[in-house]
Design a protein around this motif. Structure first.
Motif, mmCIF file in Angstrom:
data_model
loop_
_atom_site.group_PDB
_atom_site.id
_atom_site.type_symbol
_atom_site.label_atom_id
_atom_site.label_comp_id
_atom_site.label_asym_id
_atom_site.label_seq_id
_atom_site.Cartn_x
_atom_site.Cartn_y
_atom_site.Cartn_z
ATOM 1 N N LEU A 35 0.823 -1.209 0.000
ATOM 2 C CA LEU A 35 0.000 0.000 0.000
ATOM 3 C C LEU A 35 0.860 1.264 0.000
ATOM 4 O O LEU A 35 0.499 2.263 -0.632
ATOM 5 C CB LEU A 35 -0.950 0.001 1.188
ATOM 6 C CG LEU A 35 -2.069 -1.054 1.144
ATOM 7 C CD1 LEU A 35 -2.923 -1.005 2.406
ATOM 8 C CD2 LEU A 35 -2.953 -0.862 -0.095
ATOM 9 N N GLN A 36 1.987 1.239 0.700
ATOM 10 C CA GLN A 36 2.885 2.397 0.669
ATOM 11 C C GLN A 36 3.505 2.543 -0.708
ATOM 12 O O GLN A 36 3.705 3.666 -1.190
ATOM 13 C CB GLN A 36 3.975 2.259 1.727
ATOM 14 C CG GLN A 36 4.951 3.445 1.741
ATOM 15 C CD GLN A 36 5.899 3.422 2.926
ATOM 16 O OE1 GLN A 36 5.583 2.884 3.970
ATOM 17 N NE2 GLN A 36 7.071 4.026 2.768
ATOM 18 N N PRO A 115 -13.597 -0.421 14.680
ATOM 19 C CA PRO A 115 -14.041 -1.577 13.881
ATOM 20 C C PRO A 115 -12.945 -2.070 12.937
ATOM 21 O O PRO A 115 -11.956 -1.358 12.701
ATOM 22 C CB PRO A 115 -15.197 -0.993 13.066
ATOM 23 C CG PRO A 115 -14.745 0.411 12.802
ATOM 24 C CD PRO A 115 -14.014 0.853 14.067
ATOM 25 N N ASP A 116 -13.122 -3.260 12.392
ATOM 26 C CA ASP A 116 -12.289 -3.739 11.296
ATOM 27 C C ASP A 116 -12.878 -3.141 10.023
ATOM 28 O O ASP A 116 -13.908 -3.596 9.522
ATOM 29 C CB ASP A 116 -12.317 -5.274 11.239
ATOM 30 C CG ASP A 116 -11.431 -5.819 10.123
ATOM 31 O OD1 ASP A 116 -11.112 -5.075 9.177
ATOM 32 O OD2 ASP A 116 -11.080 -7.013 10.189
ATOM 33 N N LEU A 117 -12.246 -2.122 9.496
ATOM 34 C CA LEU A 117 -12.799 -1.361 8.383
ATOM 35 C C LEU A 117 -12.862 -2.144 7.088
ATOM 36 O O LEU A 117 -13.653 -1.812 6.202
ATOM 37 C CB LEU A 117 -11.990 -0.078 8.185
ATOM 38 C CG LEU A 117 -12.063 0.910 9.354
ATOM 39 C CD1 LEU A 117 -10.983 1.985 9.209
ATOM 40 C CD2 LEU A 117 -13.443 1.541 9.447
ATOM 41 N N THR A 118 -12.042 -3.182 6.968
ATOM 42 C CA THR A 118 -12.108 -4.003 5.755
ATOM 43 C C THR A 118 -13.406 -4.802 5.708
ATOM 44 O O THR A 118 -13.800 -5.298 4.661
ATOM 45 C CB THR A 118 -10.914 -4.967 5.664
ATOM 46 O OG1 THR A 118 -10.898 -5.832 6.811
ATOM 47 C CG2 THR A 118 -9.603 -4.199 5.600
ATOM 48 N N TYR A 151 -6.302 -2.459 13.983
ATOM 49 C CA TYR A 151 -5.658 -3.711 13.540
ATOM 50 C C TYR A 151 -4.751 -3.503 12.325
ATOM 51 O O TYR A 151 -4.232 -4.466 11.772
ATOM 52 C CB TYR A 151 -6.693 -4.797 13.214
ATOM 53 C CG TYR A 151 -7.822 -4.872 14.198
ATOM 54 C CD1 TYR A 151 -7.632 -5.362 15.485
ATOM 55 C CD2 TYR A 151 -9.102 -4.412 13.865
ATOM 56 C CE1 TYR A 151 -8.673 -5.415 16.402
ATOM 57 C CE2 TYR A 151 -10.148 -4.456 14.773
ATOM 58 C CZ TYR A 151 -9.925 -4.958 16.038
ATOM 59 O OH TYR A 151 -10.962 -4.985 16.952
ATOM 60 N N GLY A 152 -4.593 -2.259 11.885
ATOM 61 C CA GLY A 152 -3.827 -1.987 10.674
ATOM 62 C C GLY A 152 -4.527 -2.471 9.420
ATOM 63 O O GLY A 152 -3.910 -2.565 8.343
ATOM 64 N N ALA A 153 -5.818 -2.762 9.526
ATOM 65 C CA ALA A 153 -6.568 -3.376 8.428
ATOM 66 C C ALA A 153 -6.988 -2.337 7.393
ATOM 67 O O ALA A 153 -7.878 -1.520 7.645
ATOM 68 C CB ALA A 153 -7.795 -4.098 8.978
ATOM 69 N N MET A 154 -6.331 -2.373 6.236
ATOM 70 C CA MET A 154 -6.641 -1.452 5.137
ATOM 71 C C MET A 154 -6.606 -2.204 3.807
ATOM 72 O O MET A 154 -5.944 -3.229 3.684
ATOM 73 C CB MET A 154 -5.618 -0.318 5.092
ATOM 74 C CG MET A 154 -5.698 0.662 6.252
ATOM 75 S SD MET A 154 -7.164 1.724 6.172
ATOM 76 C CE MET A 154 -6.648 2.911 4.932
ATOM 77 N N ASN A 155 -7.335 -1.683 2.840
ATOM 78 C CA ASN A 155 -7.252 -2.196 1.476
ATOM 79 C C ASN A 155 -7.251 -0.999 0.524
ATOM 80 O O ASN A 155 -7.328 0.155 0.960
ATOM 81 C CB ASN A 155 -8.384 -3.179 1.163
ATOM 82 C CG ASN A 155 -9.769 -2.566 1.375
ATOM 83 O OD1 ASN A 155 -9.979 -1.375 1.112
ATOM 84 N ND2 ASN A 155 -10.704 -3.352 1.855
ATOM 85 N N LEU A 162 -9.511 7.382 1.987
ATOM 86 C CA LEU A 162 -8.721 8.149 2.952
ATOM 87 C C LEU A 162 -8.084 9.357 2.259
ATOM 88 O O LEU A 162 -8.103 10.477 2.790
ATOM 89 C CB LEU A 162 -7.636 7.245 3.544
ATOM 90 C CG LEU A 162 -6.992 7.650 4.865
ATOM 91 C CD1 LEU A 162 -8.023 7.701 5.990
ATOM 92 C CD2 LEU A 162 -5.872 6.676 5.213
ATOM 93 N N GLY A 163 -7.530 9.112 1.084
ATOM 94 C CA GLY A 163 -6.915 10.196 0.324
ATOM 95 C C GLY A 163 -7.926 11.260 -0.074
ATOM 96 O O GLY A 163 -7.636 12.460 -0.025
#
Length: 242
Positions: A35-36, A115-118, A151-155, A162-163
């Motif tokens: 992702l980075q 929450p777990d956003l994914t 949880y660091g949960a991103m996709n 977010l951007g």
């Protein structure tokens, strides 16, 4: 077809290596964070630098049990950190939020309900951020553009949203695992064994009522002077980003 197949295989290999690195706490290059790599202007897991700089980050606060302990250690060693605060606790402990801000630390958004956003989707992401942002605006002079997902949960969909909202997502390259109620010695090992230039270290300044996070402040009190002697400088996430 062959080129497509090779591309898919290479992608799978990258994901496997990344997963192993996270599991075994092996520090990897910033290019190994997918992702980075794809969204360098939005996501940061590790600073792209060879300078001996480190960013301490603390999740899930504030509270009145462990957050004060962490703040006292940081003050003792004259170190500024980045706190990713949870909206429900911001609402419950406003004076602690004001103290974090007053003592010169950076505040980031860590959603309202954790929450777990994914699983909940990008519309929920927007609601969680905006709800917490409203709470933070009432208590601090500085409106944050930093966000850390629970949880660091991103996709990719979440990162793009977010951007659009003008936020930057912050992950980590070293997990102290202090949330497991570890001893100070074990927390130290989890950090010092994998320390590297540009590291973002994940720690916690609050947690579930059943978690004993007293080891966090004790470990921190030993880690900071040790790493300073090794030539490391402690910076905030915005400083690391720049």
């Amino acid at each position: 077809m062959l080129l497509q197949r090779c591309s898919k295989i290479q992608f799978v290999i990258v994901i496997i290596i990344f997963s192993m690195a996270v599991h075994f706490h092996i520090p990897v290059q910033a290019s190994m964070y997918p992702l980075q790599t794809k969204y360098p202007d939005i996501m940061l897991y590790k600073g792209k630098t060879d300078k001996k700089v480190i960013a301490l980050t603390f999740d899930d606060g504030p509270d009145q049990r462990f957050t004060p302990q962490v703040l006292e250690v940081l003050k003792k060693h004259n170190v500024k950190a980045t706190f990713f605060l949870l909206g429900t606790r911001v609402h419950k402990y406003p004076e602690m939020v004001k103290r974090i801000d007053r003592e010169g630390h950076i505040i980031g958004n860590h959603t309202y309900w954790h929450p777990d956003l994914t699983k909940t989707g990008k519309q929920n992401l927007a609601w969680e951020i905006e709800k917490n942002e409203k709470e933070l605006k009432e208590l601090t002079n500085n409106v944050t553009d930093l966000f850390r997902a629970p949880y660091g949960a991103m996709n990719e969909d979440l990162v793009e949203k977010l951007g659009e909202m003008g936020y930057r997502g912050i992950g980590w390259s070293i997990d102290s695992e202090d949330w497991k109620s570890l001893t100070p010695e074990k927390i130290k090992q989890n950090i010092l064994n994998y320390v590297h230039p540009g590291a973002i270290i994940l720690m916690h300044s609050a947690g579930h009522w059943s978690q004993d996070l007293s080891g966090t402040a004790e470990a921190l009190d030993q880690i900071i002077p040790y790493l300073k002697k090794k030539g490391y400088e402690f910076v905030t996430v915005p400083e690391l980003w720049s």
